[in-house]
Design a protein around this motif. Sequence first.
Motif, PDB file in Angstrom:
ATOM      1  N   ASN A 207       0.826  -1.317  -0.040  1.00 29.59           N
ATOM      2  CA  ASN A 207      -0.075   0.057   0.017  1.00 29.59           C
ATOM      3  C   ASN A 207       0.731   1.229  -0.050  1.00 29.59           C
ATOM      4  N   SER A 208       2.029   1.033   0.477  1.00 33.86           N
ATOM      5  CA  SER A 208       3.024   2.252   0.266  1.00 33.86           C
ATOM      6  C   SER A 208       3.820   1.946  -1.098  1.00 33.86           C
ATOM      7  N   ALA A 209       4.759   2.790  -1.267  1.00 37.86           N
ATOM      8  CA  ALA A 209       5.558   2.741  -2.485  1.00 37.86           C
ATOM      9  C   ALA A 209       6.135   1.234  -2.646  1.00 37.86           C
ATOM     10  N   CYS A 210       5.710   0.587  -3.680  1.00 36.71           N
ATOM     11  CA  CYS A 210       5.932  -0.877  -3.555  1.00 36.71           C
ATOM     12  C   CYS A 210       6.880  -1.169  -4.807  1.00 36.71           C
ATOM     13  N   ALA A 211       7.489  -2.222  -4.417  1.00 42.37           N
ATOM     14  CA  ALA A 211       8.788  -2.693  -5.499  1.00 42.37           C
ATOM     15  C   ALA A 211       8.208  -3.007  -6.771  1.00 42.37           C
ATOM     16  N   TYR A 212       6.719  -3.366  -6.726  1.00 42.84           N
ATOM     17  CA  TYR A 212       6.395  -3.934  -8.088  1.00 42.84           C
ATOM     18  C   TYR A 212       5.769  -2.837  -8.871  1.00 42.84           C
ATOM     19  N   GLY A 213       5.477  -1.567  -8.438  1.00 44.75           N
ATOM     20  CA  GLY A 213       4.816  -0.635  -8.972  1.00 44.75           C
ATOM     21  C   GLY A 213       5.562   0.606  -8.974  1.00 44.75           C
ATOM     22  N   VAL A 214       5.525   1.279 -10.230  1.00 46.53           N
ATOM     23  CA  VAL A 214       6.120   2.487 -10.398  1.00 46.53           C
ATOM     24  C   VAL A 214       5.721   3.745  -9.602  1.00 46.53           C
ATOM     25  N   VAL A 215       4.305   3.698  -9.676  1.00 42.10           N
ATOM     26  CA  VAL A 215       3.443   4.934  -8.954  1.00 42.10           C
ATOM     27  C   VAL A 215       3.243   4.327  -7.548  1.00 42.10           C
ATOM     28  N   PRO A 216       3.445   5.143  -6.575  1.00 43.42           N
ATOM     29  CA  PRO A 216       2.911   4.859  -5.125  1.00 43.42           C
ATOM     30  C   PRO A 216       1.563   5.073  -5.034  1.00 43.42           C
ATOM     31  N   ALA A 217       0.953   4.240  -4.170  1.00 41.01           N
ATOM     32  CA  ALA A 217      -0.393   4.161  -3.875  1.00 41.01           C
ATOM     33  C   ALA A 217      -0.793   5.733  -3.395  1.00 41.01           C
ATOM     34  N   PRO A 218      -1.925   6.320  -3.925  1.00 40.19           N
ATOM     35  CA  PRO A 218      -2.241   7.806  -3.472  1.00 40.19           C
ATOM     36  C   PRO A 218      -2.796   7.692  -2.095  1.00 40.19           C
ATOM     37  N   ARG A 219      -2.373   8.538  -1.604  1.00 39.44           N
ATOM     38  CA  ARG A 219      -2.648   9.024  -0.017  1.00 39.44           C
ATOM     39  C   ARG A 219      -4.144   9.690   0.117  1.00 39.44           C
ATOM     40  N   ASP A 220      -4.678  10.221  -0.668  1.00 44.58           N
ATOM     41  CA  ASP A 220      -6.087  10.655  -0.691  1.00 44.58           C
ATOM     42  C   ASP A 220      -6.702  10.826  -2.320  1.00 44.58           C
ATOM     43  N   GLY A 221      -7.737  11.372  -2.303  1.00 41.08           N
ATOM     44  CA  GLY A 221      -8.590  11.673  -3.452  1.00 41.08           C
ATOM     45  C   GLY A 221      -7.936  12.446  -4.430  1.00 41.08           C
ATOM     46  N   GLU A 222      -7.174  13.673  -3.868  1.00 42.66           N
ATOM     47  CA  GLU A 222      -6.710  14.919  -4.563  1.00 42.66           C
ATOM     48  C   GLU A 222      -5.396  14.320  -5.319  1.00 42.66           C
ATOM     49  N   GLU A 223      -4.560  13.478  -4.460  1.00 38.76           N
ATOM     50  CA  GLU A 223      -3.368  12.994  -5.019  1.00 38.76           C
ATOM     51  C   GLU A 223      -3.797  12.104  -6.276  1.00 38.76           C
ATOM     52  N   LYS A 224      -4.605  11.075  -5.886  1.00 38.20           N
ATOM     53  CA  LYS A 224      -5.152  10.106  -7.058  1.00 38.20           C
ATOM     54  C   LYS A 224      -5.437  10.971  -8.283  1.00 38.20           C
ATOM     55  N   GLU A 225      -6.368  12.030  -7.882  1.00 36.17           N
ATOM     56  CA  GLU A 225      -6.840  12.708  -9.257  1.00 36.17           C
ATOM     57  C   GLU A 225      -5.539  13.351  -9.942  1.00 36.17           C
ATOM     58  N   MET A 226      -4.551  13.778  -9.565  1.00 33.16           N
ATOM     59  CA  MET A 226      -3.523  14.534 -10.014  1.00 33.16           C
ATOM     60  C   MET A 226      -2.487  13.289 -10.665  1.00 33.16           C
ATOM     61  N   MET A 227      -2.216  12.292 -10.042  1.00 31.29           N
ATOM     62  CA  MET A 227      -1.524  11.320 -10.635  1.00 31.29           C
ATOM     63  C   MET A 227      -2.344  10.493 -11.888  1.00 31.29           C
ATOM     64  N   HIS A 228      -3.672  10.644 -11.783  1.00 26.40           N
ATOM     65  CA  HIS A 228      -4.223   9.945 -12.966  1.00 26.40           C
ATOM     66  C   HIS A 228      -4.325  10.792 -13.979  1.00 26.40           C
ATOM     67  N   ARG A 229      -4.469  12.143 -13.803  1.00 27.59           N
ATOM     68  CA  ARG A 229      -4.566  12.911 -14.881  1.00 27.59           C
ATOM     69  C   ARG A 229      -2.967  13.136 -15.571  1.00 27.59           C
ATOM     70  N   MET A 230      -2.163  12.920 -14.803  1.00 25.87           N
ATOM     71  CA  MET A 230      -0.656  13.254 -15.323  1.00 25.87           C
ATOM     72  C   MET A 230      -0.431  11.868 -16.315  1.00 25.87           C
ATOM     73  N   LEU A 231      -0.742  10.608 -15.662  1.00 24.57           N
ATOM     74  CA  LEU A 231      -0.505   9.551 -16.342  1.00 24.57           C
ATOM     75  C   LEU A 231      -1.524   9.203 -17.612  1.00 24.57           C
ATOM     76  N   ARG A 232      -2.600   9.830 -17.624  1.00 29.47           N
ATOM     77  CA  ARG A 232      -3.741   9.900 -18.839  1.00 29.47           C
ATOM     78  C   ARG A 232      -2.912  10.703 -19.716  1.00 29.47           C
ATOM     79  N   VAL A 233      -2.607  12.011 -19.745  1.00 29.11           N
ATOM     80  CA  VAL A 233      -2.104  12.642 -20.416  1.00 29.11           C
ATOM     81  C   VAL A 233      -0.664  12.155 -21.186  1.00 29.11           C
ATOM     82  N   ASP A 234       0.169  11.501 -20.452  1.00 34.56           N
ATOM     83  CA  ASP A 234       1.436  11.051 -20.772  1.00 34.56           C
ATOM     84  C   ASP A 234       1.134   9.948 -21.663  1.00 34.56           C
TER      85      ASP A 234
END
Lengths: 208, 320
Positions: free
Chosen positions: A20-47
């Motif tokens: 659930n925290s920064a995981c060796a398997y994943g590049v993106v850390p699990a988001p702490r709250d809705g705002e961070e999740k929104e920001m990360m998703h937006r970033m990844l979507r546009v990339d």
Amino acid sequence: MNLAGMSLPKLPVLKDLFCNSACAYGVVPAPRDGEEKEMMHRMLRVDHAGEYGANRIYAGQMAVLGRSRTGPLIQQMWDQEKKHLSKFNEILAENRVRPTALLPLWNLSGFVLGASTALLGKEGAMACTVAVEESISEHYNSQIRALMESDPERYTELLQVIKEFRDDEMDHHDTGLEHDAESLPGYWLLKNAIQLGCKAAIYVSQRV
Amino acid sequence: MAALLRGLRAGRLLRGLSSGKTVVAAPTSTTLQCSSLRRGFHCAALRLKDESKSEKHSASSSYSSSSSSSTTHDAYTSQQDSDPSSGDQEQDEEYETEEQLQARILTAALEFVPLHGWSMEAISAGAEAVGLSSASTGMFTNGAGDLVLHFISQCNSNLTEILAEQHNQVQLGQVEPKKTADFLRDAVETRLRMYIPYMESWPQAMSILLLPHNIPDSLKHLSTMVDDIWYYAGDRSTDMNWYTKRAVLTGLYNSTELVMLQDSSPDFQDTWTFLDNRIQDVTNMAVTAKQMQLTGEAVAQGLMGAAVTLKNLTGLNQKR
């Protein structure tokens, strides 16, 4: 869609249960709250949309110039973009990010852009490459800056991935310049028009 | 006398805690549940010391059973509400957050829905059941909408838990993975069966969800549920398939729900038959779509061949 006779693939369970925290398997850390999740998703979507578009642009260029002398060069750059796209596909699937709804639009317009600039000749294709890669590098740089400003430790792996991709795009940009992009008549006009289009595409893909 | 009361409370609390649900692996809410359980223990410990908060002591035994549903509810609502979790830390020494309290009241209110329908009366009865005065319903500005949305979100969390559990079993090799069509059918059936206890009043609930101010929330719950089902069905697409699959499942779910409203067959057998038929339709449609795609590709190849011929004729195809 393949509903007919498709069975479930094996999915990693350890990540779901324990990481659930920064995981060796994943590049993106699990988001702490809705705002961070929104920001990360937006970033990844546009990339993801950007790499998808770049893929289609090179495909368009190859369709026209594939059998010319610049064919192998364009193919090489296209292969690198394919690697980028598959990496982002992986990241999107892992983090359950919604891809942008405008993908069919980027599919068509990327191909058309690549093909039409390639019809202007090798210099046209290189000019298009220079313009697009410059836009993408600028975009990655601003993302790197945003991530570094917020929390460089938390996003180390993601920053690494974005930096690596940004370096690849800069390489493509330099390759384009080396291969006489600037000698195209109307270079500045074409370059600025394409960059304006890229900026609009980035703006829209973040939101839709 | 005070010692006797304390002893009784401690006993009830321990019984409540031992019967509480264990942490189930849901994708993103595990740490949230863990930290809330810890908060729950801490709260419980403080409550043992505090005699003056008499209206909270009856909540201690129901707290553990509703805490897991309220915390998963929190995981869903944390996206919607901007209520910061830092507020929890400041307040947890004395009482739970407003969200948790609301969740507790609404969960209790569900018991009274068959009697009062989806209404403020049910919520008042629920508030009284947890030991609060019925005036506390004032905090539910959306009234019956809050109750329905809470129920929907609770059903969604239950579904996610069930799907995650099945997924784990598949991973551990205890169970064979299902075909996608079967998986979808089972998931939709499981989810719709949660409505059975409230079937008589469900049309009222659906009409509440269609009110303009409730539509964004109900759509969000629906889309989260559909996304979850597809995720556990193994969908990892990152192109337009993402959208088409979810649209299809949404249509499937909504139409089956409507059929269920008017179904009077034993155990809703007609509804499940309808569901089977629709899934069959979708499968057929997928096969047809695939065939159309292949045909389209063949046509495109034909056109490319024509284009290459043209290029050859006009001399564009020479090596430069």
